[in-house]
Motif scaffolding. Structure first.
Motif, PDB file in Angstrom:
ATOM      1  N   ASP A  80     -52.592  54.318 -18.137  1.00 39.58           N
ATOM      2  CA  ASP A  80     -53.935  53.766 -17.834  1.00 39.58           C
ATOM      3  C   ASP A  80     -54.284  52.696 -19.178  1.00 39.58           C
ATOM      4  O   ASP A  80     -54.214  52.977 -20.215  1.00 39.58           O
ATOM      5  CB  ASP A  80     -55.006  54.770 -18.004  1.00 39.58           C
ATOM      6  N   PHE A  81     -54.582  51.551 -18.657  1.00 43.72           N
ATOM      7  CA  PHE A  81     -54.876  50.569 -19.502  1.00 43.72           C
ATOM      8  C   PHE A  81     -56.131  49.599 -19.010  1.00 43.72           C
ATOM      9  O   PHE A  81     -56.182  49.213 -18.094  1.00 43.72           O
ATOM     10  CB  PHE A  81     -53.819  49.606 -20.326  1.00 43.72           C
ATOM     11  N   CYS A  82     -57.018  48.855 -20.016  1.00 44.39           N
ATOM     12  CA  CYS A  82     -58.043  48.134 -19.687  1.00 44.39           C
ATOM     13  C   CYS A  82     -57.326  46.730 -19.739  1.00 44.39           C
ATOM     14  O   CYS A  82     -57.153  46.278 -20.944  1.00 44.39           O
ATOM     15  CB  CYS A  82     -59.168  48.166 -20.464  1.00 44.39           C
ATOM     16  N   ARG A  83     -57.341  46.027 -18.718  1.00 37.85           N
ATOM     17  CA  ARG A  83     -56.780  44.624 -18.966  1.00 37.85           C
ATOM     18  C   ARG A  83     -57.871  43.452 -18.920  1.00 37.85           C
ATOM     19  O   ARG A  83     -58.671  43.427 -17.849  1.00 37.85           O
ATOM     20  CB  ARG A  83     -56.100  44.235 -17.638  1.00 37.85           C
ATOM     21  N   LEU A  84     -57.800  42.810 -20.075  1.00 38.25           N
ATOM     22  CA  LEU A  84     -58.963  41.570 -20.401  1.00 38.25           C
ATOM     23  C   LEU A  84     -58.206  40.362 -20.202  1.00 38.25           C
ATOM     24  O   LEU A  84     -57.233  40.095 -20.876  1.00 38.25           O
ATOM     25  CB  LEU A  84     -59.623  41.805 -21.645  1.00 38.25           C
ATOM     26  N   LEU A 104     -55.856  47.082 -23.638  1.00 34.79           N
ATOM     27  CA  LEU A 104     -56.226  48.212 -24.395  1.00 34.79           C
ATOM     28  C   LEU A 104     -55.984  49.508 -23.578  1.00 34.79           C
ATOM     29  O   LEU A 104     -56.403  50.055 -22.652  1.00 34.79           O
ATOM     30  CB  LEU A 104     -57.910  48.285 -24.667  1.00 34.79           C
ATOM     31  N   PRO A 105     -54.998  50.355 -24.173  1.00 31.97           N
ATOM     32  CA  PRO A 105     -54.355  51.536 -23.626  1.00 31.97           C
ATOM     33  C   PRO A 105     -55.305  52.541 -23.771  1.00 31.97           C
ATOM     34  O   PRO A 105     -56.104  52.927 -25.011  1.00 31.97           O
ATOM     35  CB  PRO A 105     -53.054  51.792 -24.336  1.00 31.97           C
ATOM     36  N   SER A 106     -55.338  53.499 -22.611  1.00 31.32           N
ATOM     37  CA  SER A 106     -56.272  54.647 -22.969  1.00 31.32           C
ATOM     38  C   SER A 106     -55.878  55.760 -24.138  1.00 31.32           C
ATOM     39  O   SER A 106     -56.520  56.235 -24.475  1.00 31.32           O
ATOM     40  CB  SER A 106     -56.604  55.371 -21.656  1.00 31.32           C
ATOM     41  N   ARG A 107     -54.551  55.599 -24.155  1.00 31.66           N
ATOM     42  CA  ARG A 107     -53.940  56.319 -25.264  1.00 31.66           C
ATOM     43  C   ARG A 107     -53.654  55.532 -26.501  1.00 31.66           C
ATOM     44  O   ARG A 107     -52.335  55.089 -26.602  1.00 31.66           O
ATOM     45  CB  ARG A 107     -52.655  57.441 -24.918  1.00 31.66           C
ATOM     46  N   TRP A 108     -54.316  55.153 -27.467  1.00 31.43           N
ATOM     47  CA  TRP A 108     -54.097  54.168 -28.291  1.00 31.43           C
ATOM     48  C   TRP A 108     -53.567  54.542 -29.528  1.00 31.43           C
ATOM     49  O   TRP A 108     -53.927  55.846 -30.232  1.00 31.43           O
ATOM     50  CB  TRP A 108     -55.326  53.286 -28.779  1.00 31.43           C
ATOM     51  N   ASN A 109     -52.397  54.133 -29.865  1.00 27.60           N
ATOM     52  CA  ASN A 109     -51.671  54.540 -31.233  1.00 27.60           C
ATOM     53  C   ASN A 109     -52.380  53.953 -32.626  1.00 27.60           C
ATOM     54  O   ASN A 109     -51.921  54.341 -33.556  1.00 27.60           O
ATOM     55  CB  ASN A 109     -50.252  54.532 -31.172  1.00 27.60           C
ATOM     56  N   GLY A 110     -53.642  53.365 -32.303  1.00 30.01           N
ATOM     57  CA  GLY A 110     -54.131  52.672 -33.646  1.00 30.01           C
ATOM     58  C   GLY A 110     -53.539  51.453 -33.972  1.00 30.01           C
ATOM     59  O   GLY A 110     -53.939  50.959 -34.922  1.00 30.01           O
ATOM     60  N   ARG A 111     -52.492  50.837 -33.396  1.00 33.85           N
ATOM     61  CA  ARG A 111     -51.965  49.491 -33.718  1.00 33.85           C
ATOM     62  C   ARG A 111     -52.111  48.697 -32.558  1.00 33.85           C
ATOM     63  O   ARG A 111     -52.306  49.028 -31.571  1.00 33.85           O
ATOM     64  CB  ARG A 111     -50.441  49.940 -33.931  1.00 33.85           C
ATOM     65  N   ALA A 112     -51.867  47.347 -32.884  1.00 34.75           N
ATOM     66  CA  ALA A 112     -52.113  46.220 -32.237  1.00 34.75           C
ATOM     67  C   ALA A 112     -50.986  45.243 -32.435  1.00 34.75           C
ATOM     68  O   ALA A 112     -50.406  45.062 -33.545  1.00 34.75           O
ATOM     69  CB  ALA A 112     -53.361  45.142 -32.423  1.00 34.75           C
ATOM     70  N   ALA A 145     -52.138  48.434 -28.525  1.00 35.80           N
ATOM     71  CA  ALA A 145     -53.068  47.476 -27.965  1.00 35.80           C
ATOM     72  C   ALA A 145     -52.320  45.866 -27.989  1.00 35.80           C
ATOM     73  O   ALA A 145     -51.982  45.538 -29.184  1.00 35.80           O
ATOM     74  CB  ALA A 145     -54.300  47.343 -28.619  1.00 35.80           C
ATOM     75  N   THR A 146     -52.087  45.365 -26.689  1.00 33.13           N
ATOM     76  CA  THR A 146     -51.237  44.155 -27.009  1.00 33.13           C
ATOM     77  C   THR A 146     -51.944  43.114 -26.480  1.00 33.13           C
ATOM     78  O   THR A 146     -53.158  43.042 -25.671  1.00 33.13           O
ATOM     79  CB  THR A 146     -50.034  44.497 -25.978  1.00 33.13           C
TER      80      THR A 146
END
Length: 561
Positions: A80-84, A104-112, A145-146
């Motif tokens: 799951d991720f939010c695409r902007l 923005l992934p729903s399971r974020w690892n705190g990195r971009a 987050a990419t």
């Protein structure tokens, strides 16, 4: 990565999105909240970021779409991720906006992770796919987050016409990187309620140049960079392309047909393949092969008596005439300019012509003995076609300009323009002390058989750093891996290795990478493995065991045969 308080304060947000922010900050990483994510993701649509939130001049940014992509969506392997998606508004009328995407992934690892572009870009880099050279899941699927963008113009990555627009050139050279970074950072902070713990950049070719660019220009914005096959000294690589075109099409007999180029490659393989101890179709000991270069050239040179008599037995595909050899020697020697570009750069290093680089590929030298009215990569060579376009659109601003009449050594009134462009796009500033001092890390992988971007230019940059900062300091922040047999996306060995994992381990836990293991993904040899050795070492076969297993090789110091 420190939060950007100025950005956080300056970005207005409506009440519904504030509620979403609170929700996302507290629970976006928890699977039980997944059913609520589409509602809150959609609240980000229409968000405006004022110009003050972006570190370079713009007319602000707009989030045009905000879509929750469920893990069950067709073809989605990222969870799951939010695409902007959105635009960063240009300042100058007629200049395209920068189009971007943030995930923005729903399971974020705190990195971009910011993804770089390729060629002349022109297409939004979505950040949803896997890393180049990476066998593992896409960074987004791993919790990063990419984000990426189109570098500020629309079109095919091979088209240079945007070079007529000054703001678009500045965006392509460096500004789009900072603008997109700042917008993405603001959106990440909105989505999760905090800034990333670490911000990374990764790209190859143009994206590799962009990686060096952010280190030089924006050292505070990134904790780690992967910059592969970097298109450093951008003016230099374009100018050598123009020189090659003149030799191929203006010098009688200077064109080297593909069959003869293949003969050069085959002869080099015969002489150098086993210098690493293995007959495996890869020239790994490039320095030892370079020592054999005079003998290789002599074996390819057309006999003087045959040339004098124009003997019919001398085939155009059998040996190199003096004009043909001159073309290849220019490619080998590179450029030595009688004037300086930005940062006193006056050279572009040449290619490994007689050390296993195959110039018959689509990105190689010309396939046609005639210069086409409209140059194409295959007919007239990638380097020449791109050099021609660079002169037309970036340098002279004249789409009718005849590059075959351009004297690279004496550019006249265009000399200053070349210097200016090399500062805008070249990424050759050697002063990266700030990035080193704040603990930034850099990994670069480059193919020793690259036919587009000279691997020797990357090596020269690295050695310049060692001369400037000392080996110990360079080792503290940089790893350079030169890959035998790898060209520019193709080759007899195409590496696959988890560089983002190595970079994150270095930045997050202080575990500096050393020798890595890379898997070949070339079609004919898929699955074989080799050590990925730190420059200047190369993988040498130990003399027994399976040739296709990295465990049967060791990293060795280059030596003559």
């Amino acid at each position: 990565m420190k939060p950007s308080r100025a950005i956080a304060r300056s970005v207005p947000f409506h009440a519904a999105a504030c509620a979403a922010l609170t929700f996302l900050a507290s629970g976006i990483a928890h699977a039980q909240h997944a059913p609520d994510l589409p509602l809150h993701c959609a609240d980000l649509a229409g968000a405006l970021l004022p110009a003050a939130a972006i570190g370079l001049p713009t007319n602000g940014a707009l989030v045009q779409t905000a879509t929750m992509i469920p893990a069950t969506a067709n073809g989605n392997l990222n969870g799951d991720f939010c695409r902007l998606t959105g635009v960063i508004r240009a300042q100058t009328a007629g200049t395209p906006d920068i189009r971007f995407e943030v995930n923005l992934p729903s399971r974020w690892n705190g990195r971009a992770l910011q993804f770089g572009g390729g060629g002349y870009s022109g297409v939004v880099v979505t950040g949803t796919g896997p890393m180049p050279f990476s066998p593992d899941r896409a960074p987004l699927a791993r919790g990063y987050a990419t984000f990426g963008d189109d570098s500020g113009h629309n079109g095919d990555a091979s088209v240079a016409t945007f070079g007529l627009l000054d703001e678009a050139v500045v965006n392509f050279g460096y500004a789009h990187l900072k603008k997109t970074h700042d917008v993405a950072l603001a959106l990440i902070e909105r989505g999760y309620g905090r800034a990333p713990e670490h911000m990374y950049f990764a790209g190859g070719s143009t994206g590799g140049r962009e990686g060096y660019t952010v280190i030089q220009r924006y050292p505070d914005d990134y904790d780690g960079v992967i910059a592969n096959s970097p298109a450093l000294n951008f003016s230099g690589v374009r100018l050598i392309g123009v020189e090659l075109g003149r030799l191929e099409y203006r010098v009688p007999g200077g064109f080297v047909p593909p069959a003869l180029l293949e003969r050069v490659y085959e002869r080099t393989m015969q002489a150098c393949d086993t210098l690493d101890g293995a007959a495996d179709g890869i020239i790994s000991n490039v320095e030892a092969c370079r020592a054999l270069e005079p003998k290789i050239i002599d074996s390819l040179r057309c006999p003087a008596d045959a040339l004098a008599s124009a003997a019919p037995s001398v085939s155009a595909d059998d040996c190199l005439t003096p004009p043909q050899l001159a073309t290849l020697l220019k490619l080998r020697d590179g450029l030595h300019l009688p004037y300086a570009l930005a940062w006193n750069v006056d050279r572009y290093r040449g290619y490994n012509v007689f050390q296993g680089t195959r110039f018959t590929s689509l990105l190689g030298l010309a396939h046609s003995p005639e210069r086409s009215p409209q140059l194409t990569f295959r007919a007239n060579g990638y380097l020449y076609a791109q050099g021609d376009a660079y002169l037309k659109y970036f340098v002279t601003h004249d789409p009718t300009f005849d590059s075959s009449n351009f004297d690279v050594m004496r550019p006249g009134r265009y000399q200053q323009r070349l210097a200016t462009l090399s500062a805008t796009i070249g990424a050759m500033n050697p002063d990266i002390a700030h990035y080193i001092a704040r603990g930034g890390k850099l990994i670069t992988l480059h193919g020793l058989a690259d036919e587009v971007i000279s691997p020797n230019q990357t090596i020269a940059w690295y050695e310049g750093l060692v001369a400037r900062y000392g080996q110990a300091r360079v080792d503290s922040f940089m790893r350079l891996y030169m890959v035998p047999g790898y060209q520019h996306g193709n080759g007899v060995f195409i590496p696959s290795v988890d560089l983002i994992g190595a970079l994150d381990d270095w930045v997050s836990r202080g575990n500096a990478p050393d020798t890595l293991v890379t898997t070949d993904i070339a079609q004919d040899t898929n699955g074989r493995t080799r050590p990925l050795c730190r420059y200047p070492a190369y993988p040498r076969y130990l003399g027994k065991g399976n040739l296709n297993l990295a465990s049967n090789y060791a990293c060795a110091t280059p030596s003559s045969p």
